[in-house]
Design an enzyme around this catalytic site. Structure first.
Site, short mmCIF file in Angstrom:
data_model
loop_
_atom_site.label_atom_id
_atom_site.label_comp_id
_atom_site.label_asym_id
_atom_site.label_seq_id
_atom_site.Cartn_x
_atom_site.Cartn_y
_atom_site.Cartn_z
N ASP A 55 -36.86 -43.74 12.18
CA ASP A 55 -35.58 -44.25 11.72
C ASP A 55 -35.22 -43.56 10.41
O ASP A 55 -35.89 -42.61 9.98
CB ASP A 55 -35.61 -45.78 11.58
CG ASP A 55 -36.50 -46.26 10.44
OD1 ASP A 55 -37.23 -45.43 9.84
OD2 ASP A 55 -36.46 -47.46 10.12
N GLU A 77 -34.73 -56.47 16.76
CA GLU A 77 -34.35 -55.05 16.74
C GLU A 77 -32.86 -54.88 16.99
O GLU A 77 -32.19 -54.08 16.32
CB GLU A 77 -35.16 -54.28 17.78
CG GLU A 77 -36.61 -54.09 17.43
CD GLU A 77 -36.82 -53.22 16.20
OE1 GLU A 77 -36.01 -52.29 15.98
OE2 GLU A 77 -37.78 -53.47 15.46
N TYR A 120 -34.99 -45.65 20.85
CA TYR A 120 -35.53 -46.20 19.61
C TYR A 120 -35.95 -47.65 19.79
O TYR A 120 -37.07 -48.04 19.43
CB TYR A 120 -34.51 -46.09 18.48
CG TYR A 120 -35.00 -46.75 17.20
CD1 TYR A 120 -35.79 -46.04 16.30
CD2 TYR A 120 -34.72 -48.09 16.93
CE1 TYR A 120 -36.29 -46.65 15.16
CE2 TYR A 120 -35.22 -48.71 15.79
CZ TYR A 120 -36.00 -47.98 14.91
OH TYR A 120 -36.50 -48.59 13.79
#
Length: 317
Positions: free
Chosen positions: A158, A55, A140
């Site tokens: 996203d 990520e 996020y």
């Protein structure tokens, strides 16, 4: 339409709805994803450390380019214990050599591994709120790790998800609406497969130039854009050019100091850009500012004297 159907507010933010047959919408997407999808290696693991690395790496880098860097990173530092024990300069150097974006992300990844070992006895927290306690992990990323490692997250929102929901269900270009819509769409307890699936839909089907029929988009029968032919997408900030950017020269500073350990200001300046001139636009004042930012980020140490020309920079260890 679903229970969110309504007249909407003055800005139209609430004026959207999901299909009444929501379960069919959900099933269609999951079956489409499970039938065929891009085989990124981090999709084959539920190791939270490996997922966190993926990520952080993918925040500024195309996924196809992340694969090699991700595999090399985990081969070198396979656990949080290994990463926590590493020299931070080596981690930052790896980041720079693989062009993975802002170097402070490497610093934060190193610090979060240290937190996991020191504060959590080597065990990852499992909820989005707990994961946000890790250094450099925002909402996020925390939600993505909770979803993909523990199946314990909310809907990921996203750029891809915004584009899909905007087109398919006319969810307005508003962050709160996107968040509400994405969470209403996600089947309860299915965050791992659902978030992978809806991001895949945006990544391969509902792209800037849509490929609905070409890839067999599973939402064509419900999609407002497919019905109308209007494939407008939300405005998305464009990534600034890397070439000649401040970010590029931050990377050059780190890479050069890895090679030479420490350098005086003017020597460093001439090594990172051909147009360096001590008294020019890209001279001592410009480079000192760049180095001060890197010092604030905990990436370099500066040894100062009365004269800028005698300033010495070295990687922080």
């Amino acid at each position: 339409m679903s229970e969110r159907d309504g007249a909407g507010d003055a800005d139209g933010v609430d004026d959207w709805s999901l299909p009444d047959d929501l379960e069919a919408v959900q099933t269609a997407l999951i079956e489409w994803y499970e039938g065929d999808h891009r085989d990124f290696p981090w999709r084959r693991t539920d190791d939270p450390y490996a997922i966190l690395v993926s990520e952080v790496m993918s925040q500024q880098t195309q996924l196809d380019r992340v694969v090699e860097a991700w595999e090399e990173f985990l081969e070198r530092w396979p656990t949080t214990a290994d990463l926590a024990a590493a020299d931070r300069a080596d981690v930052v150097g790896f980041w720079t050599s693989h062009s993975l974006g802002y170097n402070n992300r490497a610093k934060y990844l190193h610090e979060s591994a240290t937190q996991i070992e020191a504060e959590y006895d080597g065990t990852f927290p499992e909820t989005p709120n707990e994961l946000q306690e890790l250094m450099g992990v925002g909402p996020y990323t925390a939600n993505a790790v909770a979803s993909f490692a523990f199946n314990n997250g909310d809907a990921v929102v996203d750029t891809n998800v915004k584009r899909v929901t905007y087109r398919a269900f006319s969810i307005p270009d508003d962050d709160s609406a996107f968040e509400a819509g994405a969470n209403d769409l996600m089947p309860e307890g299915e965050s791992r497969v659902w978030n992978n699936a809806i991001m895949e839909l945006g990544g391969v089907a509902c792209t800037q130039t849509p490929r609905c029929d070409e890839v067999g988009c599973p939402w064509r029968e419900w999609c407002d854009a497919y019905a109308s032919g209007d494939f407008t997408a939300p405005d998305v900030p464009t990534q600034p050019s890397f070439e000649g950017s401040r970010r590029q020269f931050r990377g050059r500073v780190i890479g050069t100091l890895r090679e030479y350990d420490e350098l005086e200001l003017d020597t460093l300046g001439h090594r990172i850009r051909v147009d360096y001139a001590p008294e020019g636009e890209y001279g001592r004042e410009w480079l000192t500012g760049l180095l001060s930012d890197l010092e604030s980020d905990g990436l370099v140490d500066l040894e100062r004297s009365d004269s800028d020309a005698e300033l010495v920079a070295r990687l922080q260890r």
